[in-house]
Design an enzyme around this catalytic site. Structure first.
Site, PDB file in Angstrom:
ATOM      1  N   HIS A 222       4.653  -4.189 -14.097  1.00  0.00           N
ATOM      2  CA  HIS A 222       4.625  -2.523 -15.195  1.00  0.00           C
ATOM      3  C   HIS A 222       5.630  -1.819 -15.235  1.00  0.00           C
ATOM      4  CE1 HIS A 222       2.433  -0.179 -18.550  1.00  0.00           C
ATOM      5  NE2 HIS A 222       2.688   0.441 -17.234  1.00  0.00           N
ATOM      6  N   HIS A 228       7.891   3.160 -15.696  1.00  0.00           N
ATOM      7  CA  HIS A 228       7.121   4.276 -15.630  1.00  0.00           C
ATOM      8  C   HIS A 228       6.477   4.355 -14.226  1.00  0.00           C
ATOM      9  CE1 HIS A 228       5.024   2.902 -19.418  1.00  0.00           C
ATOM     10  NE2 HIS A 228       5.938   3.879 -20.018  1.00  0.00           N
ATOM     11  N   CYS A 329      -9.637  11.102  23.603  1.00  0.00           N
ATOM     12  CA  CYS A 329     -10.374  11.912  23.453  1.00  0.00           C
ATOM     13  C   CYS A 329     -10.662  13.175  22.659  1.00  0.00           C
ATOM     14  CB  CYS A 329     -12.062  12.111  23.032  1.00  0.00           C
ATOM     15  SG  CYS A 329     -12.355  12.414  24.963  1.00  0.00           S
ATOM     16  N   HIS A 615     -17.082  14.398  27.651  1.00  0.00           N
ATOM     17  CA  HIS A 615     -16.035  13.477  26.008  1.00  0.00           C
ATOM     18  C   HIS A 615     -16.174  14.300  25.553  1.00  0.00           C
ATOM     19  CE1 HIS A 615     -15.838  10.389  23.277  1.00  0.00           C
ATOM     20  NE2 HIS A 615     -16.514  11.182  22.514  1.00  0.00           N
TER      21      HIS A 615
END
EC number: 3.4.19.12
Length: 661
Positions: A222, A228, A329, A615
Site C-alpha cells: 500500500h 504514503h 546482572c 544478584h
C-alpha cells in the site's frame, strides 16, 4: 693410443667422415633417421651419452640441419601437434523465475526518483474529504521537502493540516481501547484489507483509512502504490517510516499518544466510566471525518469476525528482558534504568548523535542508539546485549571478564564512556570547549560544594566539584562515628526507621576534621583545625543516590542489610548551598518549595545475597503509578508495596518540572 695423453694429441680432422649409407642410419620410428658414427677409440668419444649426455636442442621456428659443419642429413620436420579439443559449450542460462505482480511492484523502485515538493494523499477511492466546517481538502497534505533533522518524512507529515486531530483519533479509536465495547469494535474493524486477518502485526496508514499486515508486506504494498510513507503499529502505537525502513521516534507524536492515553484512562477511572468514554468518542466522530464506516469501498473493514484478539490496556513498549551473559546482572539493571529516562529516550530515538570517531563500531553512543531501538521495537523476546558488554570491556578494562561487578561502579564507567564519546554532540554555544554540554552532563551532572571553615579566623575556603551520583553512609554499628545512632533503642522503645532524608542530613552535616588533619587556612596562612561541610551547589535532572551497603574495614568485608526507607517524592531544598547561606545570613526561608527542587522516585536497584555471591534486580517506573520489576530476561508488573519494601542500593530521582514536560 688409448692413453689420455695420446687422446689429447689426436685431431678430429684425421678421421674421415663416412658417407651416409643405409647401413649407418638407424631408424627411429615414423620415417625419421639418426646418423650412426663409425667405431672410434674410446678416448675420442668425449661426447658420448655415457659420459656427457647430449643437450636438448632449443625449440626454433624452423628445424635446421643437425650435422656438424654443414655435413650430414637434415632431420625431417616433426609431425604437427593435434589441436586441443574445443571447450564444452556452457549450459543455457536458467529461465527467470516467475514472480507475482505484488512482488514486482514492491521491487520496481529500488532508487526513488525526484519527488514533487508537495503532494496530496487521498483515500482509496480518490475522493476528497470535508472538514467539519465544510471546506474541501485532502485528508493529509504532505510536503516532502521539510524536516532537516531526524526523520524528514515525519516532519513533512506534521506540516499537513489537522494532522494532530487525525492522529489523536487513531490513538483513541484503535490503539488505546480501554472498555469492552471499544475492544469489540477494534476487533471487528482492525483487520487487514487484503487478507482479512489481524494476526500479522497490523499497521494503520497515517495518510488514509487502510489497515494492512506488516509481516506479509501488505502495508508495504500500500505504501509503495500510494506513496504514503508513515504507518502506526496498532498494538504498540509506534510509527514506522517506509522510506527510512525503520521505526522512528518523534517528540510531538509521543506527546499526543501519552496525552490521549492519560485522557482515556482518566475517563475510565471516573465514576461514570464507560459513559464518559463513549461520549468522548461520539464527540470525536462528529468533529472528524476519519472513520472506517465512511466509505463504501472500505466496508470490508467492519465485517464481523468470529475470532478477535484481546488487547491489554497496559502499554509496555520499552520493557524488554535482557539475557544474562554470565554474571552480567549488574549491567542489565543499569541498562533498564537508562533506557527509560525520558530525555535519553528522546535523544537516542531521534538520532541526534553525530559520530566523530574514526571507527564507529567502537563508539558506545552509537551502540546505545541501536540498543534503544531494540528496546522500543515492540519485540517481546529478550535482547542479548553482547555488543554493549564487549565495548565496555574495551573502554573500561577494569570491568572486563565474567567476574561479579558492582552496579554503581558500572554506572560511573558507562556514563564516563558515553560522556567521552558524545562530547561533540553538545559543545557550549559560546565555543568554550572546556564547558561540556553533552547529553550525559545535561542529565546526570550536579555539583557538590565543599566548605572548609577555619576554627581560628573563621575563614571559609570553598571548592566546587562535579558529580554524577551521591554516595551516602548508612547508620549502624559499621559506620564510623555512629555509636549513638538513631537506630539504637532507648528506654525500651522501638528503634526508629532510618530514611533517605536522614542519610542526606548526615551527609550535609558540619564535620570536625580534628587535630590530625590540620589544613592551611588561606586567610590566616597557618595550619589550623577546621570543619568541613558538603552541600549541593547544583542539582541534576536525574539524581542518583548510592547507599553504601558494602564496607571494607581492615580484613573484614561485609554487607549492611539495614532497611532504609525512601519516599516517592523528595524535596532537596534543605540540602542546597543557597539554603545554608540564607540560614547563615539570618534570612527567613520561604514556605513555597521551588519546582526545580522537587523530585519523584524513578527507579530502584536492589542487591540480593552476600558480598561474595549476590544478584541485582531493578524496579523501573513507566508512568505515574505503574512500576515494573526487571530481573534479567523476566519483566513483570510490580506493586507499590513490593517497591517500598525493597532494600534499595541505587535510588534514582527525576526532577518533576522537567519530567512533566
Amino acid at each position: 693410443m688409448r692413453g689420455t695423453q695420446g687422446a689429447q694429441e689426436m685431431k678430429p680432422e684425421l678421421w674421415p667422415e663416412p658417407k651416409p649409407t643405409s647401413e649407418n642410419l638407424t631408424s627411429r620410428g615414423s620415417g625419421s633417421y639418426e646418423k650412426v658414427l663409425p667405431s672410434i677409440p674410446a678416448a675420442c668419444h668425449t661426447s658420448s651419452s655415457s659420459v656427457c649426455p647430449r643437450r636438448k636442442p632449443r625449440p626454433r621456428p624452423q628445424p635446421r640441419s643437425r650435422s656438424r659443419g654443414g655435413r650430414g642429413l637434415k632431420a625431417p620436420p616433426p609431425p604437427p601437434a593435434k589441436p586441443p579439443p574445443p571447450p564444452p559449450a556452457p549450459p543455457p542460462p536458467p529461465l527467470p523465475k516467475q514472480r507475482s505482480v505484488a512482488w514486482r511492484n514492491s521491487r520496481r523502485r529500488s532508487r526513488p526518483g525526484p519527488r514533487p515538493q508537495t503532494r496530496k494523499s487521498y483515500s482509496s477511492d480518490h475522493g476528497s474529504s470535508r472538514d467539519s466546517d465544510g471546506s474541501e481538502n485532502s485528508l493529509l497534505e504532505v510536503g516532502s521537502n521539510k524536516g532537516p533533522t531526524g526523520c524528514c518524512h515525519v516532519e513533512s507529515f506534521k506540516v499537513a493540516k489537522n494532522w494532530q486531530r487525525n492522529l489523536r483519533m487513531i490513538y483513541q479509536r484503535f490503539i488505546w481501547s480501554g472498555t469492552p465495547e471499544t475492544r469489540k469494535r477494534k476487533a471487528k474493524s482492525c483487520i487487514c484489507q487484503i487478507c482479512s486477518t489481524h494476526k500479522n502485526r497490523l499497521h494503520s496508514c497515517l495518510s488514509c483509512v487502510f489497515f494492512g499486515c506488516f509481516t506479509d508486506k501488505h502495508i508495504h504494498i500500500h505504501a509503495e502504490t500510494t506513496q504514503h510513507n508513515l504507518a502506526v503499529d496498532l498494538c504498540h502505537g509506534v510509527i514506522y517510516c517506509f522510506m527510512c525502513r525503520d521505526y522512528v521516534y518523534d517528540k510531538d507524536i509521543e506527546k499526543i499518544a501519552k496525552e490521549t492515553k492519560e485522557k482515556i484512562l482518566g475517563l475510565l477511572s471516573s465514576p461514570t466510566g464507560d459513559a464518559s468514554y463513549q461520549q468522548l468518542m461520539a464527540s470525536e466522530v462528529e468533529e472528524n471525518q476519519l472513520t472506517c464506516e465512511s466509505k463504501d469501498q472500505e466496508t470490508s473493514l467492519v465485517k464481523p469476525k468470529k475470532k478477535r484478539r484481546k488487547k491489554t490496556m497496559y502499554y509496555t513498549v520499552g520493557f524488554r528482558g535482557l539475557i544474562n551473559l554470565g554474571n552480567t546482572c549488574f549491567m542489565n539493571c543499569i541498562v533498564q534504568v537508562l533506557t527509560h529516562i525520558p530525555l535519553l529516550k528522546e535523544f537516542f530515538l531521534s538520532n541526534k548523535h553525530k559520530c566523530m570517531m574514526t571507527s564507529p563500531s567502537l563508539c558506545l553512543v552509537c551502540e546505545m542508539s541501536l540498543l534503544f531501538q531494540a528496546m522500543y521495537s515492540g519485540n517481546q523476546s529478550p535482547h542479548i546485549p553482547y555488543k554493549l558488554l564487549h565495548l565496555i570491556w574495551i573502554h573500561a578494562e577494569h570491568l572486563a571478564g565474567y567476574r561479579q561487578q558492582d552496579a554503581q561502579e558500572f554506572l560511573i564507567a558507562i556514563l564516563d564512556v558515553l560522556h567521552r564519546h558524545s562530547r561533540d554532540d553538545g559543545i557550549d554555544q559560546e565555543g568554550n570547549s572546556n564547558c561540556c554540554n553533552c547529553i550525559i552532563d545535561h542529565i546526570f551532572t550536579g555539583s557538590l560544594q565543599s566548605d572548609l571553615t577555619c576554627q581560628v579566623c573563621h575563614g571559609v575556603s570553598t571548592t566546587i566539584d562535579p558529580c554524577w551520583d551521591i554516595s551516602l553512609d548508612l547508620p549502624g554499628p559499621y559506620t564510623p562515628g555512629r555509636a549513638s545512632s538513631s537506630t539504637s533503642s532507648r528506654d525500651g522503645q522501638k528503634p526508629r526507621v532510618i530514611s533517605l532524608t536522614d542519610c542526606l542530613k548526615w551527609f550535609t552535616r558540619p564535620e570536625d576534621l580534628g587535630s590530625s588533619a590540620k589544613i592551611k587556612c588561606s586567610q590566616c596562612q597557618s595550619y589550623q583545625e577546621s570543619t568541613k561541610q558538603l552541600t549541593m551547589k547544583k542539582l541534576p535532572i536525574v539524581a542518583c543516590f548510592h547507599l553504601k551497603r558494602f564496607e571494607h574495614l581492615g580484613k573484614q568485608r561485609r554487607k549492611i542489610n539495614s532497611f532504609i526507607s525512601f519516599p516517592l517524592e523528595l524535596d532537596m531544598t534543605p540540602f542546597l548551598a543557597s539554603t545554608k547561606e540564607s540560614i547563615m545570613k539570618g534570612q527567613p526561608l520561604t514556605e513555597c518549595v521551588p519546582s526545580e527542587n522537587k523530585y519523584s522516585l524513578f527507579a530502584v536497584i536492589n542487591h540480593h545475597g552476600t558480598l561474595e555471591s549476590g544478584h541485582y534486580t531493578s524496579f523501573v517506573r513507566q508512568e505515574k503509578d505503574q512500576w515494573f520489576s526487571c530481573d534479567d530476561a523476566v519483566v513483570t508488573k510490580a506493586t507499590m508495596e513490593e517497591l517500598l519494601n525493597s532494600e534499595g542500593y541505587l535510588l534514582f530521582y527525576h526532577r518533576q518540572d522537567i519530567e512533566k514536560e
